[in-house]
Write a protein that holds these residues in place. Structure first.
Motif, PDB file in Angstrom:
ATOM      1  N   LEU A 283       0.838  -1.080   0.072  1.00  0.00           N
ATOM      2  CA  LEU A 283      -0.045   0.147   0.011  1.00  0.00           C
ATOM      3  C   LEU A 283       0.882   1.086  -0.020  1.00  0.00           C
ATOM      4  CD1 LEU A 283      -2.546  -0.801   2.535  1.00  0.00           C
ATOM      5  CD2 LEU A 283      -2.792  -1.114   0.168  1.00  0.00           C
ATOM      6  N   VAL A 284       0.502   2.343  -0.546  1.00  0.00           N
ATOM      7  CA  VAL A 284       1.193   3.672  -0.719  1.00  0.00           C
ATOM      8  C   VAL A 284       0.161   4.632   0.075  1.00  0.00           C
ATOM      9  CG1 VAL A 284       2.135   5.422  -1.836  1.00  0.00           C
ATOM     10  CG2 VAL A 284       2.275   3.243  -2.638  1.00  0.00           C
ATOM     11  N   LEU A 285       0.576   5.208   1.203  1.00  0.00           N
ATOM     12  CA  LEU A 285      -0.091   6.253   1.804  1.00  0.00           C
ATOM     13  C   LEU A 285       0.504   7.416   1.443  1.00  0.00           C
ATOM     14  CD1 LEU A 285      -1.189   3.792   3.331  1.00  0.00           C
ATOM     15  CD2 LEU A 285      -0.687   5.208   5.455  1.00  0.00           C
ATOM     16  N   SER A 286      -0.476   8.545   1.124  1.00  0.00           N
ATOM     17  CA  SER A 286      -0.155   9.824   0.821  1.00  0.00           C
ATOM     18  C   SER A 286      -0.387  11.000   1.823  1.00  0.00           C
ATOM     19  CB  SER A 286      -0.905  10.243  -0.651  1.00  0.00           C
ATOM     20  OG  SER A 286      -0.746  11.719  -0.810  1.00  0.00           O
ATOM     21  N   GLY A 287       0.875  11.618   2.167  1.00  0.00           N
ATOM     22  CA  GLY A 287       0.991  12.561   3.181  1.00  0.00           C
ATOM     23  C   GLY A 287       0.948  13.948   2.711  1.00  0.00           C
ATOM     24  N   VAL A 288       1.045  13.937   1.371  1.00  0.00           N
ATOM     25  CA  VAL A 288       1.015  15.213   0.418  1.00  0.00           C
ATOM     26  C   VAL A 288      -0.295  15.427  -0.054  1.00  0.00           C
ATOM     27  CG1 VAL A 288       3.526  14.686  -0.324  1.00  0.00           C
ATOM     28  CG2 VAL A 288       1.604  13.808  -1.694  1.00  0.00           C
ATOM     29  N   GLY A 289      -0.562  16.593  -0.520  1.00  0.00           N
ATOM     30  CA  GLY A 289      -1.950  17.116  -0.812  1.00  0.00           C
ATOM     31  C   GLY A 289      -2.365  16.347  -2.279  1.00  0.00           C
ATOM     32  N   PRO A 290      -3.654  16.263  -2.335  1.00  0.00           N
ATOM     33  CA  PRO A 290      -4.221  15.731  -3.670  1.00  0.00           C
ATOM     34  C   PRO A 290      -3.576  16.049  -4.941  1.00  0.00           C
ATOM     35  CG  PRO A 290      -5.982  15.829  -1.942  1.00  0.00           C
ATOM     36  CD  PRO A 290      -4.703  16.702  -1.464  1.00  0.00           C
ATOM     37  N   ARG A 491     -14.747   3.623   4.090  1.00  0.00           N
ATOM     38  CA  ARG A 491     -15.332   3.875   5.299  1.00  0.00           C
ATOM     39  C   ARG A 491     -14.569   4.687   6.162  1.00  0.00           C
ATOM     40  NH1 ARG A 491     -16.223  -1.777   4.347  1.00  0.00           N
ATOM     41  NH2 ARG A 491     -14.438  -2.106   5.865  1.00  0.00           N
ATOM     42  N   TRP A 492     -13.291   4.870   6.123  1.00  0.00           N
ATOM     43  CA  TRP A 492     -12.242   5.552   6.906  1.00  0.00           C
ATOM     44  C   TRP A 492     -12.329   6.983   6.387  1.00  0.00           C
ATOM     45  CZ3 TRP A 492     -11.299   4.804  11.907  1.00  0.00           C
ATOM     46  CH2 TRP A 492     -11.439   3.647  12.448  1.00  0.00           C
ATOM     47  N   GLY A 493     -12.582   7.422   5.043  1.00  0.00           N
ATOM     48  CA  GLY A 493     -12.488   8.664   4.485  1.00  0.00           C
ATOM     49  C   GLY A 493     -11.152   8.840   4.117  1.00  0.00           C
ATOM     50  N   VAL A 494     -10.450   7.821   3.665  1.00  0.00           N
ATOM     51  CA  VAL A 494      -8.881   8.111   2.980  1.00  0.00           C
ATOM     52  C   VAL A 494      -8.774   7.400   1.512  1.00  0.00           C
ATOM     53  CG1 VAL A 494      -8.153   8.142   5.289  1.00  0.00           C
ATOM     54  CG2 VAL A 494      -8.080   5.950   3.925  1.00  0.00           C
ATOM     55  N   ALA A 495      -9.996   7.335   1.068  1.00  0.00           N
ATOM     56  CA  ALA A 495      -9.900   6.728  -0.669  1.00  0.00           C
ATOM     57  C   ALA A 495      -9.271   7.583  -1.556  1.00  0.00           C
ATOM     58  CB  ALA A 495     -11.196   6.095  -0.766  1.00  0.00           C
ATOM     59  N   LEU A 502      -3.825   5.366  -0.585  1.00  0.00           N
ATOM     60  CA  LEU A 502      -4.696   6.041   0.445  1.00  0.00           C
ATOM     61  C   LEU A 502      -4.225   7.362   0.770  1.00  0.00           C
ATOM     62  CD1 LEU A 502      -5.194   2.878   2.791  1.00  0.00           C
ATOM     63  CD2 LEU A 502      -6.391   3.431   0.789  1.00  0.00           C
ATOM     64  N   VAL A 503      -5.083   8.162   1.181  1.00  0.00           N
ATOM     65  CA  VAL A 503      -4.669   9.538   1.875  1.00  0.00           C
ATOM     66  C   VAL A 503      -4.588   9.511   3.378  1.00  0.00           C
ATOM     67  CG1 VAL A 503      -5.468  11.957   1.895  1.00  0.00           C
ATOM     68  CG2 VAL A 503      -6.002  10.357  -0.194  1.00  0.00           C
ATOM     69  N   CYS A 504      -3.340  10.063   3.717  1.00  0.00           N
ATOM     70  CA  CYS A 504      -3.075  10.166   5.107  1.00  0.00           C
ATOM     71  C   CYS A 504      -2.800  11.342   5.884  1.00  0.00           C
ATOM     72  CB  CYS A 504      -2.036   9.151   5.394  1.00  0.00           C
ATOM     73  SG  CYS A 504      -0.319   9.592   5.119  1.00  0.00           S
ATOM     74  N   GLY A 505      -3.068  12.519   4.886  1.00  0.00           N
ATOM     75  CA  GLY A 505      -2.655  13.922   5.558  1.00  0.00           C
ATOM     76  C   GLY A 505      -3.861  14.746   5.422  1.00  0.00           C
ATOM     77  N   SER A 506      -3.562  15.961   5.443  1.00  0.00           N
ATOM     78  CA  SER A 506      -4.636  16.997   5.501  1.00  0.00           C
ATOM     79  C   SER A 506      -6.005  17.044   4.432  1.00  0.00           C
ATOM     80  CB  SER A 506      -4.143  18.211   5.459  1.00  0.00           C
ATOM     81  OG  SER A 506      -3.531  18.513   6.831  1.00  0.00           O
ATOM     82  N   GLY A 507      -5.629  16.186   3.377  1.00  0.00           N
ATOM     83  CA  GLY A 507      -6.555  15.888   2.181  1.00  0.00           C
ATOM     84  C   GLY A 507      -7.418  14.776   2.655  1.00  0.00           C
ATOM     85  N   ALA A 508      -7.077  14.124   3.736  1.00  0.00           N
ATOM     86  CA  ALA A 508      -8.214  13.057   3.962  1.00  0.00           C
ATOM     87  C   ALA A 508      -9.646  13.691   4.598  1.00  0.00           C
ATOM     88  CB  ALA A 508      -7.756  12.091   5.240  1.00  0.00           C
ATOM     89  N   ARG A 509     -10.607  12.842   4.449  1.00  0.00           N
ATOM     90  CA  ARG A 509     -12.013  13.555   4.606  1.00  0.00           C
ATOM     91  C   ARG A 509     -12.090  14.225   6.049  1.00  0.00           C
ATOM     92  NH1 ARG A 509     -17.330  12.288   3.511  1.00  0.00           N
ATOM     93  NH2 ARG A 509     -16.321  11.807   1.346  1.00  0.00           N
ATOM     94  N   ARG A 510     -11.092  13.933   7.081  1.00  0.00           N
ATOM     95  CA  ARG A 510     -11.348  14.621   8.384  1.00  0.00           C
ATOM     96  C   ARG A 510      -9.892  15.098   8.706  1.00  0.00           C
ATOM     97  NH1 ARG A 510     -14.871   9.518  10.953  1.00  0.00           N
ATOM     98  NH2 ARG A 510     -13.198   8.547   9.637  1.00  0.00           N
ATOM     99  N   GLY A 512      -6.801  18.129   8.272  1.00  0.00           N
ATOM    100  CA  GLY A 512      -6.697  19.505   8.686  1.00  0.00           C
ATOM    101  C   GLY A 512      -6.300  19.724  10.072  1.00  0.00           C
ATOM    102  N   ALA A 513      -5.555  20.749  10.330  1.00  0.00           N
ATOM    103  CA  ALA A 513      -4.951  21.131  11.477  1.00  0.00           C
ATOM    104  C   ALA A 513      -4.176  20.126  12.252  1.00  0.00           C
ATOM    105  CB  ALA A 513      -6.034  21.416  12.513  1.00  0.00           C
ATOM    106  N   VAL A 514      -3.399  20.285  13.145  1.00  0.00           N
ATOM    107  CA  VAL A 514      -2.740  19.319  13.724  1.00  0.00           C
ATOM    108  C   VAL A 514      -3.203  18.467  14.482  1.00  0.00           C
ATOM    109  CG1 VAL A 514      -0.508  18.817  15.332  1.00  0.00           C
ATOM    110  CG2 VAL A 514      -0.615  20.874  13.749  1.00  0.00           C
ATOM    111  N   SER A 515      -3.871  17.193  13.897  1.00  0.00           N
ATOM    112  CA  SER A 515      -4.868  16.408  14.635  1.00  0.00           C
ATOM    113  C   SER A 515      -4.237  15.051  14.695  1.00  0.00           C
ATOM    114  CB  SER A 515      -6.195  16.670  13.873  1.00  0.00           C
ATOM    115  OG  SER A 515      -6.161  16.035  12.585  1.00  0.00           O
ATOM    116  N   GLY A 516      -3.668  14.631  13.768  1.00  0.00           N
ATOM    117  CA  GLY A 516      -3.258  13.126  13.504  1.00  0.00           C
ATOM    118  C   GLY A 516      -4.267  12.694  12.839  1.00  0.00           C
ATOM    119  N   LEU A 517      -5.470  13.213  12.690  1.00  0.00           N
ATOM    120  CA  LEU A 517      -6.685  12.231  12.181  1.00  0.00           C
ATOM    121  C   LEU A 517      -6.461  11.515  10.684  1.00  0.00           C
ATOM    122  CD1 LEU A 517      -9.314  14.732  13.271  1.00  0.00           C
ATOM    123  CD2 LEU A 517      -9.150  12.448  14.482  1.00  0.00           C
ATOM    124  N   GLY A 518      -5.895  12.253  10.020  1.00  0.00           N
ATOM    125  CA  GLY A 518      -5.653  11.689   8.849  1.00  0.00           C
ATOM    126  C   GLY A 518      -4.829  10.379   8.735  1.00  0.00           C
ATOM    127  N   GLY A 519      -3.682  10.538   9.659  1.00  0.00           N
ATOM    128  CA  GLY A 519      -2.707   9.357   9.994  1.00  0.00           C
ATOM    129  C   GLY A 519      -3.311   8.324  10.514  1.00  0.00           C
TER     130      GLY A 519
END
Length: 532
Positions: A283-290, A491-495, A502-510, A512-519
């Protein structure tokens, strides 16, 4: 940092080393998965870093992001992070732009003092009651939504049903924010204080039909279930240091000075930099913007992305300062220590914010420039060296609003930066009893300790397209009723359009901000996929 074998395969390769990438790496490593993080810069952390901007000055500032609200305690506990957050007693101080000798001080520990300050500005303490009632009305949404941020997405109809307040849902989700502000608050200054929560990094008016201001407000008021924005002890860099430590302890490899140049949908990742080569991830997780990911996928043979989404455009100015002392106020009723301990609003009434948007839409720099300020060192002096602390020095961070990326002239970004800095300084000076320049600390080379970071600086230094701190428009933190939720990533908002990316950064569904939610959410989806 550890280096990677260019020919090696990993369970997960993460592109970009921001704080969300580190969260994902730590979770995946703790689950026994092999993880490689690739970061273009010579350090990890992305925008969540602390730096010493001025040579010879022992001040370690959170250079880009600065406060924490959306980081769940669950992530801190799961990863064993030594992160301390301090609550600010004062929520905000807002000088009256028409008469800066008076202002609204929202004191969370003294309701009568808050009412008195509202009365000095508005003629009655009743607006303080309306202001308190406005946020109390939003509180059930915060308590409901924040726990869901680390769970699979719920559908819109489910969230609306759980809220059990159709009138609030309509005001917050279905109609532009301006209507609720006018119905709830009577004064321009109180409406402006509330509206700013909907405009951080977001270019909109109170009545914008896109509702981007509503979505931004929602994210700002749900953090921790209370909406409090807290100061990270040691600065934002300490948050990143702890996340990097947790990722390494979990067995993740963190490789810096490694620029990813291409990503294929099947997990082949090309790397340039000090040790060029290629790696493969199941799998590849993207922490960069879409936008950046689309470019990497195109280079990896996926073809150009389908048009449709609007180009990201940030809308903020960040000014970092070190002062010899806090500046004097025109307001004799409020001390600088109280005014700057919370969020200090500058020229941010609702009408000023909307006029600033109109000016910027026409290509001009707003005058006055709406801005808000906070002083990290009042709450956490540890970011200053002992001599600076003893001398009475303090940091100030200014965040300018209604400053879209389009205002930066690509032909002369330095001139644009200076013009925006001048506008911010002029706006602040209008509500102070002395010029800001008179209290700026000077570095050993006699240069004043003040710097501006524009959207163009974010784009060039951090790779954020358009300087957009959210990597694109914020989305509601739930799924639409007809949205497919068949895969773990959905289901996790990272498609993405590619099942193994998968998206793992601020571009994930939830994100934005320093939250760790995307990760966190990308890691949960990845673990489900890898278990198949």
């Amino acid at each position: 940092m550890a280096s990677a074998d260019p020919s090696r395969s990993y369970d997960v390769v993460i592109v970009g080393g921001g704080h969300n990438a580190l969260v994902a790496a730590a979770y995946l490593g703790r689950a026994g998965r092999s993880v490689l993080v690739l970061e273009r810069l010579d350090h990890v952390g992305g925008a969540a870093v602390s730096e010493r901007p001025w040579a010879g000055v022992d001040a370690r500032l959170s250079r880009y992001s600065y406060l924490v609200s959306l980081l769940p305690r669950r992530i801190v506990d799961d990863l064993g992070l030594d992160i301390r957050l301090r609550r600010r007693r004062y929520s905000s101080y807002t000088p009256d732009p028409g008469d800066p000798s008076r202002g609204v001080l929202v004191d969370t520990a003294d309701a009568s003092a808050t009412a008195d300050s509202f009365a000095r500005v508005t003629g009655s303490g009743a607006e303080a009651d309306r202001f308190s009632a406005f946020y109390a009305r939003l509180a059930p949404a915060a308590r409901l939504l924040f726990p869901t941020m680390t769970e699979p997405l719920r559908r819109r109809r489910e969230v609306r049903g759980l809220l059990r307040d159709d009138a609030l849902w309509a005001d917050l989700v279905d109609r532009p924010l301006g209507g609720m502000l006018r119905a709830s608050l009577e004064t321009d200054i109180a409406r402006g204080i509330a509206l700013t929560d909907g405009l951080i990094g977001t270019f909109a008016t109170a009545d914008d039909e896109s509702l981007r201001q509503n979505r931004c407000l929602l994210y700002h008021v749900i953090g921790g279930g209370t909406g409090d924005w807290d100061v990270p002890v040691g600065g934002m860099g300490h948050v990143t240091d702890e996340l990097a430590r947790a990722a390494r302890a979990a067995g993740a490899e963190l490789r810096t000075s490694a620029e990813v140049t291409a990503v294929s949908p099947d997990g082949h990742v090309e790397i340039a930099g000090a040790a060029p080569g290629a790696v493969h991830g199941r799998l590849v997780l993207s922490g960069v913007g879409p936008t950046v990911l689309a470019r990497l996928l195109a280079a990896g043979g996926a073809g150009a992305a389908a048009p449709g989404a609007e180009a990201p455009e940030g809308a903020q100015l960040k000014v970092n300062m070190l002062l010899r002392r806090l500046p004097r106020l025109r307001d004799p009723h409020v001390s600088p220590e109280a005014a700057f301990a919370g969020t200090f609003h500058v020229n941010e009434t609702m009408s000023q914010l909307d006029r600033a948007h109109a000016t910027a839409s026409g290509g001009g720099i707003p005058d006055p420039l709406p801005a808000e300020i906070y002083c990290h060192s009042l709450t956490d002096p540890s970011i200053l060296g002992a001599e600076l602390r003893a001398s009475g020095a303090h940091t100030l961070t200014l965040f300018g609003l209604q400053v879209p990326h389009r205002l930066v002239d690509e032909r002369d970004p330095d001139a644009s930066r200076q013009a925006l800095l001048d506008a911010a300084q002029s706006s602040l000076d209008a509500v102070l009893a002395e010029p800001l320049a008179s209290v700026l600390y000077e570095a050993p080379d006699a240069t004043p300790c003040i710097e501006a970071r524009t959207t163009a600086d974010l784009e060039s230094s951090l790779g954020m397209a358009g300087g957009d701190i959210f990597h694109g428009a914020l989305a509601w933190p739930w799924a639409e009723d007809d949205e497919p939720l068949d895969s773990p990533a959905e289901r996790w908002g990272v498609a993405t359009t590619h099942p193994n990316v998968l998206v793992c950064g601020s571009g994930a569904r939830r994100g934005g901000a320093v939250s760790g939610l995307g990760g966190h959410n990308a890691a949960m989806a990845a673990l489900e996929l890898l278990a198949r």
